[in-house]
Design a protein around this motif. Structure first.
Motif, PDB file in Angstrom:
ATOM      1  N   LYS A  91     -54.337  -8.762  10.204  1.00 49.86           N
ATOM      2  CA  LYS A  91     -55.911  -8.436   9.929  1.00 49.86           C
ATOM      3  C   LYS A  91     -56.019  -6.979  11.299  1.00 49.86           C
ATOM      4  CE  LYS A  91     -56.686 -13.604  10.054  1.00 49.86           C
ATOM      5  NZ  LYS A  91     -57.200 -14.230  11.245  1.00 49.86           N
ATOM      6  N   ASP A  92     -57.240  -7.096  10.606  1.00 46.91           N
ATOM      7  CA  ASP A  92     -58.676  -5.879  11.737  1.00 46.91           C
ATOM      8  C   ASP A  92     -58.257  -5.530  13.003  1.00 46.91           C
ATOM      9  OD1 ASP A  92     -59.671  -3.495  11.717  1.00 46.91           O
ATOM     10  OD2 ASP A  92     -61.470  -3.996  12.115  1.00 46.91           O
ATOM     11  N   GLY A  93     -57.006  -4.605  13.792  1.00 42.41           N
ATOM     12  CA  GLY A  93     -57.544  -5.164  14.592  1.00 42.41           C
ATOM     13  C   GLY A  93     -55.890  -5.341  15.899  1.00 42.41           C
ATOM     14  N   GLN A  94     -55.015  -6.317  14.486  1.00 39.07           N
ATOM     15  CA  GLN A  94     -53.663  -6.339  14.959  1.00 39.07           C
ATOM     16  C   GLN A  94     -52.476  -5.169  15.682  1.00 39.07           C
ATOM     17  OE1 GLN A  94     -52.865  -9.579  11.956  1.00 39.07           O
ATOM     18  NE2 GLN A  94     -53.678 -11.464  13.322  1.00 39.07           N
ATOM     19  N   LEU A  95     -52.566  -5.326  16.380  1.00 38.05           N
ATOM     20  CA  LEU A  95     -51.574  -4.144  16.769  1.00 38.05           C
ATOM     21  C   LEU A  95     -50.006  -4.865  16.848  1.00 38.05           C
ATOM     22  CD1 LEU A  95     -53.198  -3.056  19.786  1.00 38.05           C
ATOM     23  CD2 LEU A  95     -53.488  -1.590  17.085  1.00 38.05           C
ATOM     24  N   THR A  96     -49.621  -5.653  16.711  1.00 36.84           N
ATOM     25  CA  THR A  96     -47.977  -6.137  16.961  1.00 36.84           C
ATOM     26  C   THR A  96     -47.796  -7.396  15.806  1.00 36.84           C
ATOM     27  OG1 THR A  96     -48.536  -8.652  18.186  1.00 36.84           O
ATOM     28  CG2 THR A  96     -48.133  -6.596  19.959  1.00 36.84           C
ATOM     29  N   ASP A  97     -46.173  -7.061  15.956  1.00 36.02           N
ATOM     30  CA  ASP A  97     -45.714  -8.202  14.591  1.00 36.02           C
ATOM     31  C   ASP A  97     -46.167  -9.421  14.655  1.00 36.02           C
ATOM     32  OD1 ASP A  97     -43.965  -8.800  17.208  1.00 36.02           O
ATOM     33  OD2 ASP A  97     -42.036  -8.311  15.364  1.00 36.02           O
ATOM     34  N   ASP A  98     -45.908 -10.383  16.501  1.00 39.56           N
ATOM     35  CA  ASP A  98     -46.527 -11.347  16.241  1.00 39.56           C
ATOM     36  C   ASP A  98     -47.362 -12.003  15.989  1.00 39.56           C
ATOM     37  OD1 ASP A  98     -43.876 -12.111  17.780  1.00 39.56           O
ATOM     38  OD2 ASP A  98     -44.591 -11.778  19.646  1.00 39.56           O
TER      39      ASP A  98
END
Length: 973
Positions: free
Chosen positions: A193-200
């Motif tokens: 999704k937009d803004g997600q920065l980690t693999d978790d």
């Protein structure tokens, strides 16, 4: 008769053909990922491909820069044992080399892709990998096992090779070939999704958006895992432990299973989503579909914690113009692979985007298997399998050593009872091999293929007939505008497409080499032989004037004023290909090199010369002799290399004995560039190429082509020590000529054209062309080849071939050899042309692809014989049949009316062109034949609906006629 045209475009392309850049395939960057607080999490070095464009640049229609989409090292060209050996009579041998390492050798006499060109195919399995070569068949020359191994640079043995007779060896050799890599693939698909920065965060998404679902539908079909019988890609198909559904597709014979993050099991208690990471984290290639606009935070591969994933494909969808943008991240150790991204990397055609992504990802996974990590594992596995098989076979090896016998003597005259026993063994050998092949196909592990599935797809190397029924022997040739200047056994002829040839020089002037330099108004030739051989120079304008005024062809006496006298006795010459600052010529007279330059460097175009005082007819006085350089031996090949400044740093590469040397033009100093470690050396070519302006050389000899970079220059002396940019690869057959036209490098053999990529040596296509002879290649590529039309004949080809077969296999395995002309076959030779602009230019439109419609090809036939349409032969797996049937049901009904309307439109245009007396164009028609139950899809063509071309039958494309048909088709009912 139009023989002459402006040369600016062709000359420019000719200069560009030797230029290439790896920057098209991205650049290596250090990528660092951080969390929401700005703390650095991980870092890694990746090659980033973004189409050499700014991500924030809006896509403008019409600015697309083309890139050709090819599967590299396609299995239907590389899996030789499955395609050419398995289920056919062939010989298998085992031995050990001088270091006591076991090896296996398989040899078969096969027909070259149904083109009736018999040849030996050999596969050598060693612990270091697999080696494949083709050797020509000669009914008068015997071939032994040791001579084949010698061609593979294996001359010394600890134990001589012995033949393995029991049929079960085929199963073991098939396992060895499967170590080259899987035919099927599994790719991860991660929704972000937009803004997600980690693999978790990315792995915790339970569902995807509507645009993500449309993307999945574009990539493949949603299938139910429970009870699934096709390729499963490690997913559970019994108990739904890895999800209920998944996405699956088939592309050109490859089954592909997608591990979709939102379809894998989700756990609210496990924030790391271990079950999802277990599958996607162990995929070599992962697609990341990221929501948001271009200004939002971009994905970086360092966000994903995985030591196994080497390639990430970042996909963004733009709702405004309904387009996809693609970006590729490859771990630094992954070799270059194509296709390079277009500029900008934006796709508005969704089907085209699907084709590009699938080909890019398949090529990427194959390239990853060549990284040190995977290559070492594969080598250890192959070594273990070979040693284990060798130990199992040694006690039971046949006591008779037949390795020194030729293959034509493998089955010597023997008593009738012995012959029957051998025939029975061969029958069992073939039966077991065919059963293994059928089993592999049913399981979906076979390298079955759709060699061509595109609608009207025009390949860059596609040729067109330039001159029908050319009866003369060609010595050399060169392009002159849109015409061809050819030296033949009857003299030098000027040939234009569809026009009668004009004799320029008669046969008393035997031209052995020639260069047409339109920009300099020069024709350079090497004529005669032995001590009488000389260089002759002519003004093209004078030659053109003689043709326009219909003067008689010049003879040897008429050309006495055009000789460069100091070149007497020359056997070879070379010119600088780029003409960067001045024309340079190097002439070889035995072991002496003579450097010649042109005095006047002005651009003497035909227009400018008309404004000045008329020049003399012979340009001999415009050349000056610079210096002589003595070598230790007579050169076989010479190539001039332009230095970066052109000031005392130009070089000459010469090949002789077992070495390639560099000679400084200014000082005469010699430097050893490459030494060939082989008992026999067949020098093929030295090609000067310029990577981002820096000089390099492609050295071609025997089966090998290696690239050596010559930079930097230091005081006129090149540094030629090994460089990280150097590479080498092997041809499947010894070529007699090699042509480079970035991104392709083409090898010409006596019966085929092998096409590879310059940057990595990967094979993209092999075209079978009987009796092939390269004619000219400095600009457009011209070659001469045999076209065959078979009339009515009472005798079958199998009856003929059984009399001349070099071995004695059972009847249904005997190769078909060419018929003689007395048996109803008309053999004639045409000249064909591959436009250079198609290979290195930008003239090819974006291909329109569809897996539904085959190409119908009109076979070139001599006048009086009706042309018969030919379709590509398809070998389909059951899963591919299912996929095509589903897509066909959805699309065929809506397209039939459009298809019929196009046929009527093409027919109307065809009639108009005939009335206007314009050259006929090629019209491709297609017809479908679909089984009502959807279990079998075949391609056919109706001769009554095909466009007839009796007026100019041979102007069809030769490569379409000689496309690689799968000769091992097994229809699954």
């Amino acid at each position: 008769m139009k023989h002459f045209c402006s040369s600016s475009v062709s000359e420019d392309l000719g200069c560009r053909r030797g230029e290439f850049s790896r920057k098209h395939y991205g650049s290596v960057e250090l990528l660092i990922s951080s969390d929401a607080d700005g703390a650095i999490q991980r870092a890694g070095r990746f090659r980033v491909e973004n189409g050499s464009s700014d991500e924030n640049t809006d896509y403008t229609p019409g600015t697309w820069c083309r890139t050709d989409v090819h599967l590299e090292n396609p299995e239907y060209h590389t899996r030789w044992y499955f395609k050419y050996f398995l289920g056919k009579v062939h010989q298998n041998y085992v031995g050990t080399d001088a270091e006591k390492n076991p090896f296996f050798l398989s040899v078969v006499l096969s027909d070259q892709n149904n083109q009736r060109v018999p040849q030996y195919r050999s596969v050598l399995w060693k612990k270091t990998g697999t080696q494949k070569i083709c050797l020509p068949y000669s009914p008068t020359k015997t071939l032994s096992v040791k001579s084949i191994l010698s061609a593979m640079s294996l001359d010394k043995f600890e134990k001589s090779p012995r033949e393995i007779l029991h049929p079960e060896i085929q199963k073991d050799l098939l396992v060895l070939e499967e170590q080259e890599g899987s035919v099927n693939f599994k790719f991860g698909v991660l929704y972000a999704k937009d803004g997600q920065l980690t693999d978790d965060e990315m792995f915790s998404n339970e569902t995807g958006s509507e645009s993500f679902q449309r993307f999945l539908s574009l990539m493949g079909d949603t299938i139910t895992l429970k009870g699934w019988t096709g390729y499963r890609g490690g997913l559970d198909t019994k108990n739904d432990t890895t999800g209920i559904c998944s996405v699956y597709t088939v592309y050109q014979g490859h089954e592909i299973m997608f591990h979709v993050s939102t379809m894998l099991p989700y756990s609210k208690e496990n924030k790391q989503q271990v079950e999802r990471k277990r599958h996607i984290g162990n995929d070599i290639v992962t697609i990341v579909f990221q929501e948001g606009d271009e200004s939002s935070s971009a994905f970086k591969p360092s966000m994903i914690r995985s030591h196994f994933t080497h390639i990430f494909a970042l996909v963004r969808y733009n709702k405004q113009n309904d387009s996809y943008r693609l970006k590729i991240f490859s771990e630094e150790s992954v070799p270059l692979f194509g296709p390079p991204l277009p500029s900008p990397p934006v796709f508005t055609d969704h089907q085209e985007f699907r084709d590009f992504v699938l080909v890019k990802l398949i090529n990427g996974e194959k390239a990853t298997l060549e990284t040190p990590t995977f290559a070492q594992k594969r080598q250890r596995t192959l070594d273990m399998l070979i040693r284990s098989l060798y130990q199992d076979l040694m006690p039971d090896l046949h006591k008779v050593n037949r390795s020194s016998e030729s293959f034509s003597d493998v089955l010597p005259e023997s008593p009738k009872s012995a012959r029957k026993k051998e025939e029975a063994r061969q029958a069992e050998f073939v039966r077991l091999g065919q059963a293994l092949k059928l089993k592999s196909i049913v399981k979906g592990d076979a390298p079955t293929s759709l060699a061509a599935t595109g609608l009207c797809k025009k390949e860059p190397w596609e040729s067109q007939c330039f001159c029908n029924n050319f009866p003369y022997e060609v010595v050399c040739a060169d392009s002159w505008g849109q015409s061809l200047l050819v030296s033949t056994d009857v003299g030098v002829l000027l040939i234009d497409d569809g026009q009668p040839s004009i004799q320029v020089f008669d046969k008393t002037l035997q031209v052995k080499q020639m260069h047409v330099l339109e920009a300099l108004d020069l024709l350079i030739t090497r004529a005669d032989r032995g001590k009488d051989s000389r260089l002759l120079v002519f003004r093209l304008s004078a030659v053109q004037k003689g043709i326009e005024t219909k003067q008689m062809a010049k003879n040897k006496y008429d050309c006495r004023e055009n000789k460069l006298e100091k070149t007497k006795g020359c056997h070879l010459y070379a010119i600088n290909t780029h003409h960067s600052s001045e024309l340079r010529i190097v002439v070889a007279i035995r072991n002496k090199l003579l450097l010649i330059t042109k005095k006047y460097n002005r651009y003497n175009s035909l227009t400018n010369t008309s404004l000045m005082s008329p020049p003399s007819e012979s340009p001999v006085e415009e050349f000056q002799y610079i210096r002589e350089i003595c070598l230790s031996d007579t050169p076989v090949i010479m190539t001039l290399v332009d230095g970066p400044t052109g000031d005392n740093d130009n070089m000459i590469c010469v090949a002789f004995r077992h070495q390639f040397d560099l000679i400084n033009e200014s000082t005469g100093e010699s430097y050893r560039l490459h030494h060939v470690e082989a008992s026999r050396v067949n020098f093929v070519a030295v090609i000067d190429v310029y990577e981002d302006g820096e000089a390099g050389l492609l050295l071609c000899y025997n089966y090998v082509c290696c690239y050596r970079k010559l930079c930097p220059f230091n005081g006129g002396s090149p540094l030629v020590q090994p460089s990280a940019s150097d590479f080498h690869f092997s041809w499947n057959q010894v070529p007699y000529s090699v042509v480079c036209a970035f991104p392709y490098i083409l090898a010409f053999t006596t019966d085929s054209i092998e096409i590879r990529l310059v940057v990595n040596g990967n094979l993209v296509h092999t075209a079978v062309v009987p009796e092939l002879q390269l004619v000219a290649s400095r600009l457009d590529i011209y070659f001469k080849a045999t076209a065959v039309a078979v009339g009515s004949s009472n005798s079958s080809s199998k009856e003929t071939s059984s009399k001349s077969s070099p071995q004695t296999p059972i009847a249904h395995e005997t190769p078909e050899f060419p018929l003689s002309s007395t048996e109803g076959e008309v053999r004639y030779k045409n000249l064909y042309k591959i436009p250079l602009s198609n290979l290195v230019g930008r003239s090819i439109e974006r291909p329109l692809k569809s897996p539904l419609v085959p190409k119908v090809i009109a076979t070139p036939t001599p006048s009086g014989i009706t042309s018969v349409p030919v379709t590509h032969s398809l070998s389909l797996s059951r899963m591919e049949i299912k996929e095509i049937a589903i897509r066909t049901r959805k699309e065929l009904l809506g397209r039939i009316s459009l298809f019929l309307a196009l046929i009527l439109l093409f027919s109307f245009i065809w009639k108009c062109l005939q009335q206007l007396c314009l050259p006929p164009c090629r019209i491709i028609s297609s017809s479908f034949e679909r089984n009502s139950e959807g279990r079998h899809l075949s391609t056919s063509s109706d001769p009554d609906t095909a466009v007839s071309r009796e007026d100019s039958p041979s102007s069809s494309y030769l490569f379409q006629l000689t496309a690689s048909f799968d000769e091992d088709i097994i229809d699954l009912k």
